[in-house]
Design a protein around this motif. Structure first.
Motif, short mmCIF file in Angstrom:
data_model
loop_
_atom_site.label_atom_id
_atom_site.label_comp_id
_atom_site.label_asym_id
_atom_site.label_seq_id
_atom_site.Cartn_x
_atom_site.Cartn_y
_atom_site.Cartn_z
N PHE A 281 29.69 9.01 -12.94
CA PHE A 281 29.80 11.11 -11.41
C PHE A 281 30.86 11.24 -11.23
N TYR A 282 32.00 10.89 -11.98
CA TYR A 282 33.50 11.41 -12.06
C TYR A 282 33.51 12.59 -12.93
N ALA A 283 32.87 12.57 -14.25
CA ALA A 283 32.53 13.70 -15.31
C ALA A 283 31.26 15.12 -14.69
N CYS A 284 30.27 13.57 -13.90
CA CYS A 284 29.59 15.44 -12.76
C CYS A 284 30.02 16.11 -12.14
N GLU A 285 31.08 15.45 -11.63
CA GLU A 285 32.10 16.80 -10.76
C GLU A 285 32.90 16.84 -11.39
N GLN A 286 33.97 17.22 -12.04
CA GLN A 286 34.34 17.01 -13.18
C GLN A 286 33.83 18.52 -13.70
N ALA A 287 32.59 18.81 -14.36
CA ALA A 287 31.38 19.98 -14.54
C ALA A 287 30.96 20.79 -13.22
N GLY A 288 31.86 20.61 -12.07
CA GLY A 288 31.41 21.75 -10.70
C GLY A 288 30.51 20.78 -9.91
N PHE A 289 29.90 19.70 -10.06
CA PHE A 289 28.56 19.33 -9.32
C PHE A 289 29.11 18.34 -7.66
N GLU A 290 28.38 18.66 -7.25
CA GLU A 290 29.04 18.55 -5.50
C GLU A 290 27.53 17.23 -6.06
N SER B 66 0.81 -1.11 -0.08
CA SER B 66 0.41 0.34 -0.11
C SER B 66 1.07 1.17 0.11
N PHE B 67 1.35 2.14 -0.97
CA PHE B 67 1.95 2.75 -1.75
C PHE B 67 1.04 4.04 -1.90
N GLN B 68 0.99 5.34 -1.96
CA GLN B 68 0.70 6.57 -1.37
C GLN B 68 0.50 6.64 -3.26
N ARG B 69 1.95 6.89 -3.74
CA ARG B 69 2.62 6.87 -4.77
C ARG B 69 2.91 6.49 -6.28
N TRP B 70 2.11 5.90 -7.78
CA TRP B 70 3.36 5.18 -8.06
C TRP B 70 3.64 5.45 -9.22
N VAL B 71 4.18 4.98 -9.42
CA VAL B 71 5.67 5.74 -10.36
C VAL B 71 5.03 5.41 -12.09
N HIS B 72 4.95 6.75 -12.73
CA HIS B 72 4.68 5.86 -14.03
C HIS B 72 5.41 5.61 -14.66
N GLN B 73 4.62 4.50 -16.00
CA GLN B 73 6.00 3.52 -16.69
C GLN B 73 6.91 4.22 -17.25
N ALA B 74 6.60 5.27 -17.61
CA ALA B 74 7.53 6.19 -18.83
C ALA B 74 8.70 7.33 -18.21
N ASP B 75 8.55 6.78 -16.61
CA ASP B 75 9.91 7.38 -15.82
C ASP B 75 10.28 6.68 -14.94
N TYR B 76 10.49 5.00 -15.04
CA TYR B 76 11.10 4.27 -14.61
C TYR B 76 12.58 4.66 -15.30
N HIS B 77 13.31 4.33 -14.36
CA HIS B 77 15.24 4.55 -15.38
C HIS B 77 16.04 3.72 -13.86
N ILE B 78 17.46 4.21 -13.89
CA ILE B 78 18.60 3.28 -13.10
C ILE B 78 19.28 5.01 -13.15
N THR B 79 18.96 5.45 -11.89
CA THR B 79 20.10 6.41 -11.68
C THR B 79 21.15 6.61 -11.87
N LEU B 80 21.80 6.92 -12.47
CA LEU B 80 23.43 7.52 -11.92
C LEU B 80 24.44 8.88 -11.56
N ALA B 81 23.58 9.35 -10.91
CA ALA B 81 24.42 10.61 -10.69
C ALA B 81 23.31 11.59 -10.67
N PHE B 82 22.99 11.85 -9.77
CA PHE B 82 21.28 13.22 -9.81
C PHE B 82 22.69 14.82 -9.00
N LEU B 83 21.50 15.91 -10.03
CA LEU B 83 22.37 17.53 -10.13
C LEU B 83 21.76 18.29 -9.43
#
Length: 189
Positions: free
Chosen positions: A112-121, A33-50
């Motif tokens: 992850f390395y590329a995103c850090e090199q771009a200045g993201f924490e 019993s969960f309140q919000r189910w993810v829309h199928q178009a939004d399924y993914h595997i996150t590598l880096a959150f900017l």
């Protein structure tokens, strides 16, 4: 551009896998019993959150990610288990997990390395590859991990697929589906 707009890089799932996960949703809902189910178009595997990013930062990420992963080949992934994040009795996230993959770990490290090199924490938590299926436990009864075992369709029949693309997504919080594909980076086949 609003500061509520977020960006992230993720492995894109093939449409047939998104369909399979979405068809599994009614089965999961019998047990969970969960309140919000993810829309199928939004399924993914996150590598880096900017998080928030300027156009210049996004251009830099595009260049650096492209350079980092240009030699990476597509690879096989398997969805085999279920889990949750958050409090044990009232989890905030329900997810489908993947079998261990050295190729996925390597891809994530390079992105992850590329995103850090771009200045993201970026968050320094250990990488735990998963596909978010639902959010916010909504039952008055406490959640029990035995519910995951009862509802796991993938234990005996894992979902297998080739990871072929990394995508830079933009989050549109007021839309459904809410993730917009901005840039696709194709892995070598």
């Amino acid at each position: 551009m609003s500061d509520k707009t977020h960006y992230f890089l993720a492995v894109q799932l093939p449409e047939n896998i998104k369909n399979d996960l979405n068809h599994s949703k009614s089965h999961f809902q019998e047990y969970l019993s969960f309140q919000r189910w993810v829309h199928q178009a939004d399924y993914h595997i996150t590598l880096a959150f900017l998080g928030f990013a300027t156009q210049n930062q996004l251009k830099e990420v595009e260049k650096l990610v492209s350079n980092q992963i240009r030699e990476e080949k597509d690879f096989l992934l398997e969805i085999s288990h279920l889990g949750t994040f958050g409090m044990k009795t009232s989890p905030r996230i329900f997810w489908a997990g993947l079998n261990k993959s050295t190729e996925l770990d390597t891809l994530r490290d390079k992105v992850f390395y590329a995103c850090e090199q771009a200045g993201f924490e970026l968050e320094k938590r250990p990488f735990h590859p998963h596909i978010t299926l639902a959010r916010k436990w909504s039952s008055e009864e406490s959640f029990h991990s035995s519910l995951l075992e009862k509802s796991n369709l993938f234990l005996e029949n894992p979902l297998s697929f080739q990871a072929t693309n990394v995508v830079l997504y933009k989050t549109n919080l007021l839309q459904t589906p809410k993730y917009e594909n901005l840039i696709t980076f194709s892995l070598q086949s």
